[in-house]
Design an enzyme around this catalytic site. Sequence first.
Site, PDB file in Angstrom:
ATOM      1  N   GLU A   1      -3.920   1.532   1.702  1.00  0.00           N
ATOM      2  CA  GLU A   1      -2.244   1.977   1.686  1.00  0.00           C
ATOM      3  C   GLU A   1      -2.079   2.374   2.969  1.00  0.00           C
ATOM      4  O   GLU A   1      -0.803   2.386   3.571  1.00  0.00           O
ATOM      5  CB  GLU A   1      -1.884   2.801   0.542  1.00  0.00           C
ATOM      6  CG  GLU A   1      -1.728   1.711  -0.653  1.00  0.00           C
ATOM      7  CD  GLU A   1      -0.502   1.366  -0.930  1.00  0.00           C
ATOM      8  OE1 GLU A   1       0.495   1.970  -0.224  1.00  0.00           O
ATOM      9  OE2 GLU A   1      -0.332   0.601  -1.919  1.00  0.00           O
TER      10      GLU A   1
ATOM     11  N   ALA B   1      -3.105   6.714  -7.933  1.00  0.00           N
ATOM     12  CA  ALA B   1      -3.122   5.433  -7.069  1.00  0.00           C
ATOM     13  C   ALA B   1      -2.513   4.211  -7.581  1.00  0.00           C
ATOM     14  O   ALA B   1      -3.189   3.096  -7.274  1.00  0.00           O
ATOM     15  CB  ALA B   1      -4.683   5.243  -6.725  1.00  0.00           C
TER      16      ALA B   1
ATOM     17  N   HIS C   1     -24.315 -12.350  29.883  1.00  0.00           N
ATOM     18  CA  HIS C   1     -25.021 -12.135  28.486  1.00  0.00           C
ATOM     19  C   HIS C   1     -26.519 -12.124  28.854  1.00  0.00           C
ATOM     20  O   HIS C   1     -26.962 -13.254  29.435  1.00  0.00           O
ATOM     21  CB  HIS C   1     -24.477 -12.788  27.471  1.00  0.00           C
ATOM     22  CG  HIS C   1     -25.082 -12.412  26.138  1.00  0.00           C
ATOM     23  ND1 HIS C   1     -24.781 -11.392  25.570  1.00  0.00           N
ATOM     24  CD2 HIS C   1     -26.262 -12.964  25.332  1.00  0.00           C
ATOM     25  CE1 HIS C   1     -25.522 -11.382  24.221  1.00  0.00           C
ATOM     26  NE2 HIS C   1     -26.362 -12.188  24.086  1.00  0.00           N
TER      27      HIS C   1
ATOM     28  N   GLY D   1       8.199 -13.054  -6.807  1.00  0.00           N
ATOM     29  CA  GLY D   1       7.382 -14.198  -6.893  1.00  0.00           C
ATOM     30  C   GLY D   1       6.022 -14.261  -6.590  1.00  0.00           C
ATOM     31  O   GLY D   1       5.130 -15.243  -6.540  1.00  0.00           O
ATOM     32  N   GLY D   2       5.412 -12.902  -6.502  1.00  0.00           N
ATOM     33  CA  GLY D   2       4.069 -12.948  -6.334  1.00  0.00           C
ATOM     34  C   GLY D   2       3.545 -13.325  -4.979  1.00  0.00           C
ATOM     35  O   GLY D   2       2.279 -13.945  -4.824  1.00  0.00           O
TER      36      GLY D   2
ATOM     37  N   ASP E   1     -10.211  19.799 -15.296  1.00  0.00           N
ATOM     38  CA  ASP E   1      -9.071  19.229 -14.385  1.00  0.00           C
ATOM     39  C   ASP E   1      -9.280  19.931 -12.844  1.00  0.00           C
ATOM     40  O   ASP E   1      -9.376  21.180 -12.923  1.00  0.00           O
ATOM     41  CB  ASP E   1      -7.700  19.813 -15.055  1.00  0.00           C
ATOM     42  CG  ASP E   1      -6.318  19.086 -14.379  1.00  0.00           C
ATOM     43  OD1 ASP E   1      -6.576  19.130 -13.097  1.00  0.00           O
ATOM     44  OD2 ASP E   1      -5.501  18.841 -14.973  1.00  0.00           O
TER      45      ASP E   1
ATOM     46  N   ARG F   1      -2.610  -7.506   3.361  1.00  0.00           N
ATOM     47  CA  ARG F   1      -3.284  -6.526   3.714  1.00  0.00           C
ATOM     48  C   ARG F   1      -4.775  -7.019   3.815  1.00  0.00           C
ATOM     49  O   ARG F   1      -5.750  -7.241   2.843  1.00  0.00           O
ATOM     50  CB  ARG F   1      -3.095  -5.674   2.504  1.00  0.00           C
ATOM     51  CG  ARG F   1      -4.056  -4.030   2.716  1.00  0.00           C
ATOM     52  CD  ARG F   1      -3.495  -3.351   1.632  1.00  0.00           C
ATOM     53  NE  ARG F   1      -2.309  -3.007   1.516  1.00  0.00           N
ATOM     54  CZ  ARG F   1      -1.740  -2.586   0.120  1.00  0.00           C
ATOM     55  NH1 ARG F   1      -2.492  -2.551  -0.675  1.00  0.00           N
ATOM     56  NH2 ARG F   1      -0.469  -2.039   0.284  1.00  0.00           N
TER      57      ARG F   1
ATOM     58  N   LEU G   1       5.886 -11.607 -12.023  1.00  0.00           N
ATOM     59  CA  LEU G   1       5.553 -11.868 -10.439  1.00  0.00           C
ATOM     60  C   LEU G   1       6.728 -11.177  -9.775  1.00  0.00           C
ATOM     61  O   LEU G   1       7.777 -11.773  -9.665  1.00  0.00           O
ATOM     62  CB  LEU G   1       5.652 -13.513 -10.276  1.00  0.00           C
ATOM     63  CG  LEU G   1       4.506 -13.804 -11.088  1.00  0.00           C
ATOM     64  CD1 LEU G   1       4.409 -15.562 -10.761  1.00  0.00           C
ATOM     65  CD2 LEU G   1       3.052 -13.383 -10.653  1.00  0.00           C
ATOM     66  N   ILE G   2       6.112 -10.075  -9.001  1.00  0.00           N
ATOM     67  CA  ILE G   2       7.080  -9.343  -8.386  1.00  0.00           C
ATOM     68  C   ILE G   2       7.620 -10.022  -7.110  1.00  0.00           C
ATOM     69  O   ILE G   2       6.532 -10.386  -6.203  1.00  0.00           O
ATOM     70  CB  ILE G   2       6.488  -7.819  -8.109  1.00  0.00           C
ATOM     71  CG1 ILE G   2       6.196  -7.229  -9.189  1.00  0.00           C
ATOM     72  CG2 ILE G   2       7.898  -7.227  -7.222  1.00  0.00           C
ATOM     73  CD1 ILE G   2       6.932  -6.892 -10.435  1.00  0.00           C
TER      74      ILE G   2
END
Length: 661
Positions: free
Chosen positions: A434, A393, A104, A530-531, A368, A619, A527-528
Amino acid sequence: MKAVVFAYHDMGCTGIQSLLDAGYDIAAIFTHPDNPGENHFFGSVARLAAEQGIPVWAPEDVNHPLWIERIREMKPDVLFSFYYRNLLGDEILNLAPKGAFNLHGSLLPKYRGRAPLNWVLVNGESETGVTLHRMVNRADAGDIVAQQTVAIGPDDAALTLHRKLCAAATELLGQALPAILEGKTAERPQDHSQATYVGRRTPEDGRLDWEQPAQTLHNLVRAVSDPWPGAFGYAGANKFIVWKSRVRHDLPAAKPGTVISVAPLIVACQDGALEIVTGQTERGVYMQGAQLAQALGLVSGAVISSKPVVAIKRRTRVLILGVNGFIGNHLTERLLQDDNYEIYGLDIGSDAISRFLESPRFHFVEGDISIHSEWIEYHIKKCDVVLPLVAIATPIEYTRNPLRVFELDFEENLKIIRDCVKYNKRIIFPSTSEVYGMCTDKNFDEDTSNLVVGPINKQRWIYSVSKQLLDRVIWAYGDKYDLKFTLFRPFNWMGPRLDNLNAARIGSSRAITQLILNLVEGSPIKLIEGGKQKRCFTDISDGIEALFRIIENKDGRCDGQIINIGNPENEASIKELAEMLLACFERHPLRDRFPPFAGFREVESSDYYGKGYQDVEHRKPSIRNAKRCLNWEPKVEMEETVEHTLDFFLRTVELVDDKNP
């Protein structure tokens, strides 16, 4: 000892020759093809390798699995990097049992990063040097094997310092390489608290700002002098380059940019004056300062500038489809804060953008995208930048209405993309986090991470694959038809005007809006699974600032790029988000107007979303492209975002209650 080498430039040649002199067996050399836009004053690594009979390659992505496997088959004992411009991934670094070493061009830990040679001159340093260090998965951060100091003289410019550094590297490697060969290195860790970082420089960074002190400008001239692109200014609309200068403090003060003298050519600065010893016009030849003054038509008392004097530029016309949506309305607000933009918008509603309708630079039509195709095509032709922000979304719709998701998110957007190709217009396309699906990387990287989705019977992936296919179509149009594009991938943007509570009532909203509805109505927070799912939550103001910089596109840095926009520091599970939101809710001044908290309830994803759902455990974005292309990093902490979002919705509910006693 068998070595695989990654090298470029004069330092690359120096490193390779030093390895050969030390008796290393070089199995292969990886380098870069020469960029036709660069001044190739330096030695060719490829030519040196060929002359020495060493196999040489210049792959676009050396971290690709195919190249990793080829390097593995070479069975290197050690790896060396000498001014190779790309980072080597962990899979490559782990292939050599003796380790990997990088040369370097600074005295680490100072000046980590790109172009340290130029930066030390810009900053007026009196010394620099070269460092040989072990490579780790963090750039320029490994243990130091050896260092060599180089003094920077007052008359040193980029080329003379470059030559000094090459000579120092030869001396350093002459001592360090035999020690590595014999396993007798004395390494020391870097003091990371003393680290400084510098970024890539571009020709635009050579602009002379006469409001700066003369010494600062002189340092800039030294830093980018020939064979680098040079420091530059403007006399009217005429660009000129300064190759050599000196600082003058023996003249009366004048307004910065004023020509004090033409023979010699001296220009006033904020502190002192700069004598232009040599320079040239943009299409001229190298000449003395006095002759340059004649060529530019300068006289004493004239004023020169850092920017060309040109006619008033037409505002950039930005077409936003889905302008009333979460991103669209916030982006409109940011663009209207800058006088350089005129916005044309289409959406099926206008509640979120009603505050802009009186602006003379905002032109809105209610419509539209699936119906108003002629209006859209006309405005694509008329505008400079196109942002198609219309999409379904919300996860529950992926399983509830998969065909509608495909029709709107893919088919309608494909028409817009093709119109952008037809009229040669720049498109800034909202991809999505996603698309990474169930990628197992710790940080999702735009250029290297795999995009992993589930089986066909899990229809929640129709949104992800629709967006991914559009990403690939846009990339192909860019490659084959020169479509100008940038793909941006938002990671869980949050803030005021995200969805609305009515959408949350039917389950068609993002997570935080649904949670706020539960608190407002006094219903249990679901909570899906358990979140436990983790996301990186990004404040809308941070996201919009990054998107604004993509639209600006300084020096074309965003062209052909995929850019994650997210906050990797704001990682939290959905349960942690809910707990933070609850705490903010309990201390909010309007808390007493709402029912008691009804508790948490764990539910299975199939019960909530339907049988076609499949969740993602984490994510987390890599934001290196955002840092590199946009000079952007997120600033807002998650709790502040949650507070602002909650406050907006609670006060919206209050307004509704006031109107309906």
